[in-house]
Motif scaffolding. Sequence first.
Motif, PDB file in Angstrom:
ATOM      1  N   GLY A 166       0.743  -1.270   0.034  1.00  0.00           N
ATOM      2  CA  GLY A 166      -0.081  -0.048  -0.108  1.00  0.00           C
ATOM      3  C   GLY A 166       0.795   1.340   0.067  1.00  0.00           C
ATOM      4  O   GLY A 166       0.609   2.229  -0.801  1.00  0.00           O
ATOM      5  N   MET A 167       1.990   1.168   0.453  1.00  0.00           N
ATOM      6  CA  MET A 167       2.758   2.394   0.734  1.00  0.00           C
ATOM      7  C   MET A 167       3.562   2.498  -0.491  1.00  0.00           C
ATOM      8  O   MET A 167       3.538   3.595  -1.121  1.00  0.00           O
ATOM      9  N   ILE A 168       4.201   1.400  -1.079  1.00  0.00           N
ATOM     10  CA  ILE A 168       4.808   1.762  -2.301  1.00  0.00           C
ATOM     11  C   ILE A 168       4.057   2.010  -3.416  1.00  0.00           C
ATOM     12  O   ILE A 168       4.206   2.739  -4.277  1.00  0.00           O
ATOM     13  N   PHE A 169       2.873   1.266  -3.669  1.00  0.00           N
ATOM     14  CA  PHE A 169       2.144   1.585  -4.666  1.00  0.00           C
ATOM     15  C   PHE A 169       1.518   3.014  -4.535  1.00  0.00           C
ATOM     16  O   PHE A 169       1.252   3.717  -5.750  1.00  0.00           O
ATOM     17  N   THR A 170       1.028   3.447  -3.619  1.00  0.00           N
ATOM     18  CA  THR A 170       0.641   4.848  -3.256  1.00  0.00           C
ATOM     19  C   THR A 170       1.703   5.967  -3.663  1.00  0.00           C
ATOM     20  O   THR A 170       1.315   6.604  -4.565  1.00  0.00           O
ATOM     21  N   TRP A 171       3.031   5.491  -3.086  1.00  0.00           N
ATOM     22  CA  TRP A 171       3.897   6.689  -3.648  1.00  0.00           C
ATOM     23  C   TRP A 171       4.191   6.584  -4.886  1.00  0.00           C
ATOM     24  O   TRP A 171       4.433   7.772  -5.525  1.00  0.00           O
ATOM     25  N   ARG A 172       4.184   5.227  -5.511  1.00  0.00           N
ATOM     26  CA  ARG A 172       4.740   5.447  -7.058  1.00  0.00           C
ATOM     27  C   ARG A 172       3.567   5.932  -7.820  1.00  0.00           C
ATOM     28  O   ARG A 172       3.801   6.582  -8.826  1.00  0.00           O
ATOM     29  N   CYS A 173       2.295   5.901  -7.665  1.00  0.00           N
ATOM     30  CA  CYS A 173       1.410   6.436  -8.258  1.00  0.00           C
ATOM     31  C   CYS A 173       1.280   7.953  -8.211  1.00  0.00           C
ATOM     32  O   CYS A 173       1.046   8.624  -9.218  1.00  0.00           O
ATOM     33  N   CYS A 174       1.627   8.471  -6.987  1.00  0.00           N
ATOM     34  CA  CYS A 174       1.621   9.699  -6.793  1.00  0.00           C
ATOM     35  C   CYS A 174       2.984  10.357  -7.691  1.00  0.00           C
ATOM     36  O   CYS A 174       3.003  11.371  -8.534  1.00  0.00           O
TER      37      CYS A 174
END
Length: 157
Positions: free
Chosen positions: A133-141
């Motif tokens: 959840g952390m990496i996916f959200t960060w990378r989408c941003c």
Amino acid sequence: MFWLVASTIVAACMAVTMIFIRIRGAKKPASVKKIMLPPLFMSTGALMFIFPVFQISLSQFLEALIVGVICSFFLVRASRFEIRHEAIYLIPSKSFVFILFGLLLFRIVMKLIIGSSISAGETSGMFFTLAFGMIFTWRCCMLYKFLQLEKQLHVNA
């Protein structure tokens, strides 16, 4: 206790590796592929949920996902891009190292707290969900920021 120490050492090694990858990556232009491949590769870890020992309840999943999304905002704030030589580069943030180790420390403390009340398999499932959840959200941003700059680059060209 062995698994706690071993997983902590592995997480610390991953954090150090991430720092070096981030520093090296700042020397080359960013791309959509470089931004989105890490969460894609990490998503294969979700296969762990096939095995009952790693399965978690919906509430555990949502808790871990929400904590991961909240933690990602620190990484989002430390990730900026700039246009140089008609290409988009990731700007290395001085705070990134401290944020990464702060998040690692937070995860270790949470693992100690949560690990004492649920099984090691469930703890693994929750922390995979948190990390994804952390990496996916960060990378989408990051992707959003990158695409905004890419538009600006094409308009100015």
